[in-house]
Write a protein that holds these residues in place. Sequence first.
Motif, PDB file in Angstrom:
ATOM      1  N   GLU A 273       0.828  -1.204   0.000  1.00 29.19           N
ATOM      2  CA  GLU A 273       0.000   0.000   0.000  1.00 29.19           C
ATOM      3  C   GLU A 273       0.869   1.264   0.000  1.00 29.19           C
ATOM      4  O   GLU A 273       0.357   2.352  -0.300  1.00 29.19           O
ATOM      5  CB  GLU A 273      -0.910  -0.015   1.230  1.00 29.19           C
ATOM      6  CG  GLU A 273      -1.856  -1.210   1.274  1.00 29.19           C
ATOM      7  CD  GLU A 273      -2.522  -1.385   2.632  1.00 29.19           C
ATOM      8  OE1 GLU A 273      -2.278  -0.511   3.519  1.00 29.19           O
ATOM      9  OE2 GLU A 273      -3.252  -2.357   2.805  1.00 29.19           O
ATOM     10  N   ASN A 274       2.143   1.127   0.362  1.00 26.37           N
ATOM     11  CA  ASN A 274       3.053   2.289   0.438  1.00 26.37           C
ATOM     12  C   ASN A 274       4.291   2.035  -0.418  1.00 26.37           C
ATOM     13  O   ASN A 274       5.431   2.232   0.029  1.00 26.37           O
ATOM     14  CB  ASN A 274       3.444   2.575   1.879  1.00 26.37           C
ATOM     15  CG  ASN A 274       4.088   1.360   2.569  1.00 26.37           C
ATOM     16  OD1 ASN A 274       3.877   0.226   2.160  1.00 26.37           O
ATOM     17  ND2 ASN A 274       4.864   1.619   3.622  1.00 26.37           N
ATOM     18  N   LEU A 275       4.069   1.608  -1.658  1.00 28.30           N
ATOM     19  CA  LEU A 275       5.159   1.218  -2.542  1.00 28.30           C
ATOM     20  C   LEU A 275       6.149   2.367  -2.773  1.00 28.30           C
ATOM     21  O   LEU A 275       7.364   2.154  -2.810  1.00 28.30           O
ATOM     22  CB  LEU A 275       4.619   0.714  -3.877  1.00 28.30           C
ATOM     23  CG  LEU A 275       5.674   0.241  -4.893  1.00 28.30           C
ATOM     24  CD1 LEU A 275       6.507  -0.900  -4.316  1.00 28.30           C
ATOM     25  CD2 LEU A 275       4.997  -0.192  -6.187  1.00 28.30           C
ATOM     26  N   ASP A 276       5.653   3.585  -2.931  1.00 27.85           N
ATOM     27  CA  ASP A 276       6.555   4.715  -3.173  1.00 27.85           C
ATOM     28  C   ASP A 276       7.498   4.920  -1.988  1.00 27.85           C
ATOM     29  O   ASP A 276       8.706   5.160  -2.174  1.00 27.85           O
ATOM     30  CB  ASP A 276       5.756   5.996  -3.426  1.00 27.85           C
ATOM     31  CG  ASP A 276       5.044   5.965  -4.772  1.00 27.85           C
ATOM     32  OD1 ASP A 276       5.379   5.090  -5.589  1.00 27.85           O
ATOM     33  OD2 ASP A 276       4.150   6.809  -4.988  1.00 27.85           O
ATOM     34  N   GLU A 277       6.944   4.844  -0.790  1.00 27.72           N
ATOM     35  CA  GLU A 277       7.761   5.005   0.414  1.00 27.72           C
ATOM     36  C   GLU A 277       8.803   3.888   0.518  1.00 27.72           C
ATOM     37  O   GLU A 277       9.969   4.135   0.838  1.00 27.72           O
ATOM     38  CB  GLU A 277       6.855   4.986   1.658  1.00 27.72           C
ATOM     39  CG  GLU A 277       7.589   5.225   2.975  1.00 27.72           C
ATOM     40  CD  GLU A 277       6.671   5.089   4.177  1.00 27.72           C
ATOM     41  OE1 GLU A 277       7.095   5.492   5.278  1.00 27.72           O
ATOM     42  OE2 GLU A 277       5.545   4.564   4.030  1.00 27.72           O
ATOM     43  N   VAL A 278       8.389   2.671   0.217  1.00 23.24           N
ATOM     44  CA  VAL A 278       9.294   1.528   0.259  1.00 23.24           C
ATOM     45  C   VAL A 278      10.404   1.678  -0.790  1.00 23.24           C
ATOM     46  O   VAL A 278      11.584   1.474  -0.516  1.00 23.24           O
ATOM     47  CB  VAL A 278       8.517   0.205   0.038  1.00 23.24           C
ATOM     48  CG1 VAL A 278       9.473  -0.956  -0.183  1.00 23.24           C
ATOM     49  CG2 VAL A 278       7.606  -0.068   1.229  1.00 23.24           C
ATOM     50  N   SER A 279      10.038   2.068  -1.999  1.00 26.50           N
ATOM     51  CA  SER A 279      11.019   2.215  -3.081  1.00 26.50           C
ATOM     52  C   SER A 279      12.055   3.281  -2.753  1.00 26.50           C
ATOM     53  O   SER A 279      13.249   3.129  -3.046  1.00 26.50           O
ATOM     54  CB  SER A 279      10.309   2.559  -4.392  1.00 26.50           C
ATOM     55  OG  SER A 279       9.427   1.517  -4.773  1.00 26.50           O
ATOM     56  N   ALA A 280      11.594   4.367  -2.153  1.00 26.02           N
ATOM     57  CA  ALA A 280      12.521   5.439  -1.782  1.00 26.02           C
ATOM     58  C   ALA A 280      13.509   4.961  -0.724  1.00 26.02           C
ATOM     59  O   ALA A 280      14.706   5.300  -0.769  1.00 26.02           O
ATOM     60  CB  ALA A 280      11.737   6.648  -1.262  1.00 26.02           C
ATOM     61  N   TYR A 281      13.014   4.145   0.206  1.00 23.61           N
ATOM     62  CA  TYR A 281      13.907   3.641   1.255  1.00 23.61           C
ATOM     63  C   TYR A 281      14.937   2.674   0.670  1.00 23.61           C
ATOM     64  O   TYR A 281      16.114   2.710   1.032  1.00 23.61           O
ATOM     65  CB  TYR A 281      13.095   2.941   2.354  1.00 23.61           C
ATOM     66  CG  TYR A 281      13.940   2.597   3.565  1.00 23.61           C
ATOM     67  CD1 TYR A 281      14.153   3.532   4.570  1.00 23.61           C
ATOM     68  CD2 TYR A 281      14.547   1.355   3.685  1.00 23.61           C
ATOM     69  CE1 TYR A 281      14.954   3.238   5.665  1.00 23.61           C
ATOM     70  CE2 TYR A 281      15.354   1.043   4.764  1.00 23.61           C
ATOM     71  CZ  TYR A 281      15.548   1.993   5.758  1.00 23.61           C
ATOM     72  OH  TYR A 281      16.337   1.705   6.838  1.00 23.61           O
ATOM     73  N   VAL A 282      14.498   1.823  -0.240  1.00 21.36           N
ATOM     74  CA  VAL A 282      15.403   0.877  -0.899  1.00 21.36           C
ATOM     75  C   VAL A 282      16.514   1.635  -1.634  1.00 21.36           C
ATOM     76  O   VAL A 282      17.687   1.277  -1.569  1.00 21.36           O
ATOM     77  CB  VAL A 282      14.639  -0.048  -1.864  1.00 21.36           C
ATOM     78  CG1 VAL A 282      15.605  -0.849  -2.726  1.00 21.36           C
ATOM     79  CG2 VAL A 282      13.711  -0.973  -1.090  1.00 21.36           C
ATOM     80  N   ALA A 283      16.134   2.700  -2.338  1.00 17.51           N
ATOM     81  CA  ALA A 283      17.121   3.486  -3.084  1.00 17.51           C
ATOM     82  C   ALA A 283      18.123   4.151  -2.136  1.00 17.51           C
ATOM     83  O   ALA A 283      19.329   4.210  -2.419  1.00 17.51           O
ATOM     84  CB  ALA A 283      16.407   4.541  -3.929  1.00 17.51           C
ATOM     85  N   ALA A 284      17.637   4.649  -0.995  1.00 17.16           N
ATOM     86  CA  ALA A 284      18.533   5.292  -0.030  1.00 17.16           C
ATOM     87  C   ALA A 284      19.506   4.286   0.570  1.00 17.16           C
ATOM     88  O   ALA A 284      20.699   4.582   0.757  1.00 17.16           O
ATOM     89  CB  ALA A 284      17.712   5.954   1.078  1.00 17.16           C
ATOM     90  N   ALA A 285      19.024   3.082   0.842  1.00 16.32           N
ATOM     91  CA  ALA A 285      19.880   2.045   1.417  1.00 16.32           C
ATOM     92  C   ALA A 285      20.983   1.641   0.449  1.00 16.32           C
ATOM     93  O   ALA A 285      22.105   1.318   0.851  1.00 16.32           O
ATOM     94  CB  ALA A 285      19.056   0.824   1.811  1.00 16.32           C
ATOM     95  N   ALA A 286      20.669   1.664  -0.845  1.00 15.63           N
ATOM     96  CA  ALA A 286      21.649   1.265  -1.861  1.00 15.63           C
ATOM     97  C   ALA A 286      22.840   2.215  -1.915  1.00 15.63           C
ATOM     98  O   ALA A 286      23.902   1.860  -2.431  1.00 15.63           O
ATOM     99  CB  ALA A 286      20.982   1.190  -3.228  1.00 15.63           C
ATOM    100  N   ARG A 287      22.655   3.423  -1.395  1.00 10.43           N
ATOM    101  CA  ARG A 287      23.749   4.397  -1.415  1.00 10.43           C
ATOM    102  C   ARG A 287      24.672   4.254  -0.210  1.00 10.43           C
ATOM    103  O   ARG A 287      25.627   5.010  -0.051  1.00 10.43           O
ATOM    104  CB  ARG A 287      23.175   5.813  -1.486  1.00 10.43           C
ATOM    105  CG  ARG A 287      22.492   6.134  -2.806  1.00 10.43           C
ATOM    106  CD  ARG A 287      22.165   7.601  -2.939  1.00 10.43           C
ATOM    107  NE  ARG A 287      21.089   8.020  -2.043  1.00 10.43           N
ATOM    108  CZ  ARG A 287      19.806   8.000  -2.344  1.00 10.43           C
ATOM    109  NH1 ARG A 287      19.426   7.564  -3.546  1.00 10.43           N
ATOM    110  NH2 ARG A 287      18.890   8.394  -1.493  1.00 10.43           N
ATOM    111  N   LYS A 288      24.377   3.295   0.665  1.00 14.62           N
ATOM    112  CA  LYS A 288      25.193   3.095   1.859  1.00 14.62           C
ATOM    113  C   LYS A 288      25.993   1.801   1.745  1.00 14.62           C
ATOM    114  O   LYS A 288      25.541   0.835   1.146  1.00 14.62           O
ATOM    115  CB  LYS A 288      24.300   3.021   3.105  1.00 14.62           C
ATOM    116  CG  LYS A 288      23.527   4.282   3.421  1.00 14.62           C
ATOM    117  CD  LYS A 288      22.715   4.080   4.692  1.00 14.62           C
ATOM    118  CE  LYS A 288      21.880   5.293   5.052  1.00 14.62           C
ATOM    119  NZ  LYS A 288      21.094   5.072   6.297  1.00 14.62           N
ATOM    120  N   SER A 289      27.183   1.790   2.346  1.00 15.69           N
ATOM    121  CA  SER A 289      27.971   0.562   2.405  1.00 15.69           C
ATOM    122  C   SER A 289      27.473  -0.293   3.560  1.00 15.69           C
ATOM    123  O   SER A 289      26.733   0.163   4.435  1.00 15.69           O
ATOM    124  CB  SER A 289      29.448   0.887   2.629  1.00 15.69           C
ATOM    125  OG  SER A 289      29.646   1.405   3.939  1.00 15.69           O
TER     126      SER A 289
END
Length: 811
Positions: A273-289
């Motif tokens: 139900e909150n796919l946009d919020e989830v996708s944004a979090y996934v993208a932010a995590a990908a920028r971290k080691s």
Amino acid sequence: MKYDFARIEPKWQKKWLEEKTYHCENHSNKPKFYGLVEFPYPSGQGLHVGHARPYTAMDVVARKKRMDGYNVLFPMGYDAFGLPTENYAIKNHIHPAKVTHDNIANFTKQLQMLGYSFDWDRVINTTDPEYYKWTQWIFLQLYKHGLAYKTTMPVNWCTSCKCVLANEEVVEGVCERCGAPVIRKEKSQWMLKITEYAQRLIDDLDGVDFIERVKIQQKNWIGRSTGAEVTFQATTGDEIVVFTTRPDTLFGATYMVISPEHPYVKQWADKLENLDEVSAYVAAAARKSDFERTELAADKEKTGVQLRGVRAVNPVNGREIPIFLSDYVLASYGTGAIMAVPAHDTRDWAFAKKFGCEIIEVVSGGEDVQKQAFTAKDDTGILVNSGFLDGLTVREAIPVITRWLEEKGIGHEQVNYKLRDWVFSRQRYWGEPIPMVWCETCGWQPLPESELPLLLPEVDSYEPTDTGESPLSKMTDWVSTTCPHCGAPAKRETDTMPQWAGSSWYFLRYMDPHNQEALASREALDYWSPVDWYNGGMEHTTLHLLYSRFWHKFLYDLGVVPTKEPYQKRTSHGMILGEGGEKMSKSRGNVVNPNDVIAEFGADTMRLYIMFIGDFEKAAAWSANAVKGCKRFLDRVWNLSEQLTEQAGYSKANESGLHKTIKKVADDIEAMKFNTAIAALMALVNDFYANGCSRGDYAALLLMLSPFAPHMTEELWEDLGFAEARGGMACQQAWPAYDASKTIAAEVNMAVQVGGKLRATITVPLDSEQDAVVAEAQKDPKVRKFTDGMEIVKVILVKNKLVNLIVRPKR
């Protein structure tokens, strides 16, 4: 005659090279000793004092072993593939091969300038095709035995070097090489299955003589933990498997957390139900080691997002619980999913408080649930709110719940390791080509062993590509080949091996460096294996040491090498800090260049000081004044040569001191207490000046000093006629013998107390009886002052140390 180190040192370095003084054979009637130092990366900066400390230490050990009658293998080589050279080459527009050649020439000159007793006939260079042929051969064996495989996975991507880094090469979220940010990226990578050897890498530490902190680091990095795998059902019908070391707390699991890379995140996209919020979090995590997401963020507030629309079911009570994404859970560790028990885990408690999750206490132990983080040792707590486990201790409950899970088919006992498989691909030019070919029909095919080495092609452009592909991918003539299996058109692998490849077996090549038929002959391997003593930095404990032990065990399984472990003994050294105790760095302007020290004071002073600087295992600060002190000591030794008596043996005045010093210096070298060995030599020289010094006394001094200051001692040995009289150089003589009975003092100094207060010190024969000690004490005027007119009512004697006279007025 003045001590002229500028004349003496080049003379002996040339002589040692020409006469191959330190050459060793692969067969000898002598016992063998294989001493090893970590070979250097030949950077443009040249040798630094960080190299000089361990190299000098093991050189002292190797020289002493030769004097003890051993056939000594003490080799040197160059770990020359890798990013530093390539980055330098790109910046300065010089081919990496040229950079490597020049750097090795400079390093060799510096190493010889310090008088190290390496066997220069055994030098290896990891960029030599005759060397990396066998690195490639080992890779092919790993592939053929299922221990090398290719997979797509999230990797650490250096934004500057434009290549994949192993977890160990990421330090506090940045590349350890260049300091640039490291991000997460999906990439197809060659992997080595080091995890297959995880338990053996732990177990076999029991059979080797490694210093304890090395063993601890190895075990911690491998990270063995025993627990259970438990299957949770999602409301979608999918199964979520978690690993937990505390299955007894399952009734307290009130939410789950999965990694942002978990495949269910994409699979459930149409249900969220909150796919946009989830996708944004996934993208932010990908920028971290990984480091930023775990260790670096350990004490920071946790972030996350709930997967709204999908829930999980706790298998022990059937309750639905929420599922969160959070970047502190990694896809590459465990199953990429965890169960959270916030009542008994500090991290889970903080997360639950932030996101409003239920907190249920399931183990009572009188401790505040906010701070209670149980470990496997916490076995006295009592289970509560846990159904059929209520009333059991933790120790009792774990096997009960594990059996219940197995009976229900939703879990089982499991041993997990923190250790991950080794990422073995680099998208760079300056590395060993991976000898694999991709065929559209046959898939990945190994290059025939007869075609090794697969040479690194000559290129004009070796800059990394913006796409993340290796520069080799642009070499179409080299890339295009035929399939070794079916003969159809195929393409070579364009990734290269990481720098750790060549260093994972180099110690074996030293045993037989010119062999063209094998990585080393079986005869040489049988003779020299294992390495008897390996000294290296603690920074390599979780990388090189672990990787090389893994490769060695694999080669042992193949029957190539005769021992399970490559190194029998491993020691480590502390860093050399700048003046004042700060880390040496160019920005601080406190870097010490060995060339400068040698030019001003000589190599022997440099060697002596670097061993005298402090406890070998601990960090030590450089001191220019102390360097001068070591030079003054060598000047005193030199000047003493003009004051010798003609007595060929030990003089009576120095005999006891010589025997003690011979024993102490020998023991201290073996224990790597180089500073106290040198202090003992300094004290002996003081005695020689006070008592006079015979030729016999002086010869023993030169032999003991020879491992530390080889140039000066050889010159004096020759000048005084010892070389001719005793047949050879000082370094070729036997270590002087000592008489154990003469290392024990005939007399001792004892403290004299009267009424518990120190009044005097007396000298008495060793092991004197009480009456003799009291009689001697009463002769001392300082003691008589407090005993005259007094009665001694009690005597407390600590033999050879002190006597305490308890007195009272005479009646």
